[in-house]
Design an enzyme around this catalytic site. Structure first.
Site, PDB file in Angstrom:
ATOM      1  CD  GLU A  65      -1.802  -2.375   1.258  1.00 43.55           C
ATOM      2  OE1 GLU A  65      -0.970  -2.724   2.117  1.00 43.55           O
ATOM      3  OE2 GLU A  65      -2.353  -3.186   0.477  1.00 43.55           O
ATOM      4  CB  VAL A  86       8.944  -7.110   2.501  1.00 41.95           C
ATOM      5  CG1 VAL A  86       8.064  -8.211   1.923  1.00 41.95           C
ATOM      6  CG2 VAL A  86       8.359  -5.744   2.200  1.00 41.95           C
ATOM      7  CG  HIS A  93       2.629 -12.616  -0.943  1.00 42.68           C
ATOM      8  ND1 HIS A  93       1.386 -12.694  -1.509  1.00 42.68           N
ATOM      9  CD2 HIS A  93       2.635 -11.474  -0.221  1.00 42.68           C
ATOM     10  CE1 HIS A  93       0.672 -11.646  -1.147  1.00 42.68           C
ATOM     11  NE2 HIS A  93       1.403 -10.892  -0.362  1.00 42.68           N
TER      12      HIS A  93
HETATM   13  C1  DLZ Z   1       0.569 -10.270   2.790  1.00 46.02           C
HETATM   14  C2  DLZ Z   1       1.866  -9.744   3.309  1.00 46.02           C
HETATM   15  C3  DLZ Z   1       2.903 -10.634   3.644  1.00 46.02           C
HETATM   16  C4  DLZ Z   1       2.773 -12.113   3.505  1.00 46.02           C
HETATM   17  N1  DLZ Z   1       4.064 -10.184   4.143  1.00 46.02           N
HETATM   18  C5  DLZ Z   1       4.240  -8.851   4.297  1.00 46.02           C
HETATM   19  C6  DLZ Z   1       5.461  -8.345   4.810  1.00 46.02           C
HETATM   20  O1  DLZ Z   1       6.403  -9.079   5.175  1.00 46.02           O
HETATM   21  N2  DLZ Z   1       5.590  -6.988   4.905  1.00 46.02           N
HETATM   22  C7  DLZ Z   1       4.605  -6.110   4.516  1.00 46.02           C
HETATM   23  O2  DLZ Z   1       4.800  -4.885   4.624  1.00 46.02           O
HETATM   24  N3  DLZ Z   1       3.429  -6.571   4.045  1.00 46.02           N
HETATM   25  C8  DLZ Z   1       3.223  -7.906   3.941  1.00 46.02           C
HETATM   26  N4  DLZ Z   1       2.039  -8.393   3.450  1.00 46.02           N
HETATM   27  C9  DLZ Z   1       0.914  -7.434   3.240  1.00 46.02           C
HETATM   28  C10 DLZ Z   1       0.916  -6.736   1.865  1.00 46.02           C
HETATM   29  O3  DLZ Z   1       1.891  -5.704   1.810  1.00 46.02           O
HETATM   30  C11 DLZ Z   1      -0.475  -6.069   1.654  1.00 46.02           C
HETATM   31  O4  DLZ Z   1      -0.780  -5.254   2.760  1.00 46.02           O
HETATM   32  C12 DLZ Z   1      -1.571  -7.107   1.496  1.00 46.02           C
HETATM   33  O5  DLZ Z   1      -1.294  -7.970   0.423  1.00 46.02           O
HETATM   34  C13 DLZ Z   1      -2.952  -6.433   1.260  1.00 46.02           C
HETATM   35  O6  DLZ Z   1      -2.930  -5.609   0.102  1.00 46.02           O
END
Ligand code: DLZ
Length: 158
Positions: A65, A86, A93
């Protein structure tokens, strides 16, 4: 990437800035709370070193986002600091979220001509992220770096 070759004396460069008239948004995702708190703290320390007049913190759910929020904020602020954490999991993903955040933030910066600090950690595990979070014992302080890079770019373009 390694820390080797990073600019030195960033704090001194920030201290030279006239930040009082600047308005900067720190935009932070909400995953991996401990690491993210370190990144936010680092960005806020850099804001204090640069004596930035207005610093607002805006939160979004995840790193995916960040680009849309950065675009909206770029219309109202002189610079935006995008922070995300992340961590690689067992599926592809990770790659999609990292790519979307990186490409999206690059596009926002170019489209709006607004400096966007890139403080999105893309790590294999939590230990790597903690080591870059600017916490006690961390080797690196990526929130501080991202904030500094954006406002020093802003100054370079003034
Ligand atoms: C879904 C997800 C996953 C598995 N891991 C992370 C992460 O390590 N760090 C992060 O900032 N966001 C993660 N997300 C969420 C996605 O960025 C996003 O918020 C969702 O897919 C909903 O659009």
């Amino acid at each position: 990437m390694s820390k080797h070759g990073a600019p030195t004396d960033t704090a001194a460069a920030l201290a030279q800035l006239d930040g009082a008239g600047l308005k900067v948004a720190i935009l932070a995702a909400s995953w991996h709370e401990q690491v993210m708190n370190g990144l936010i703290d680092g960005a806020q320390r850099a804001a204090a070193d640069a004596k930035i007049g207005t610093v607002d913190l805006v939160r979004v759910p995840g790193s995916f986002e960040l680009p849309v929020a950065a675009k909206a904020l770029a219309e109202k602020y002189d610079a935006v600091i995008a922070l995300g954490v992340v961590i690689r999991g067992g599926t592809p993903h990770f790659d999609y979220v990292c790519q979307a955040a990186t490409m999206g933030l690059t596009q926002v910066s170019l489209d709006t001509l607004t400096p966007i600090g890139f403080g999105v950690l893309t790590c294999d595990d939590e230990a790597q992220a903690l080591d870059r979070a600017g916490l006690e014992g961390s080797a690196e302080d990526k929130g501080y770096e991202a904030f500094s890079a954006a406002v020093l770019t802003l100054a370079a373009l003034a």
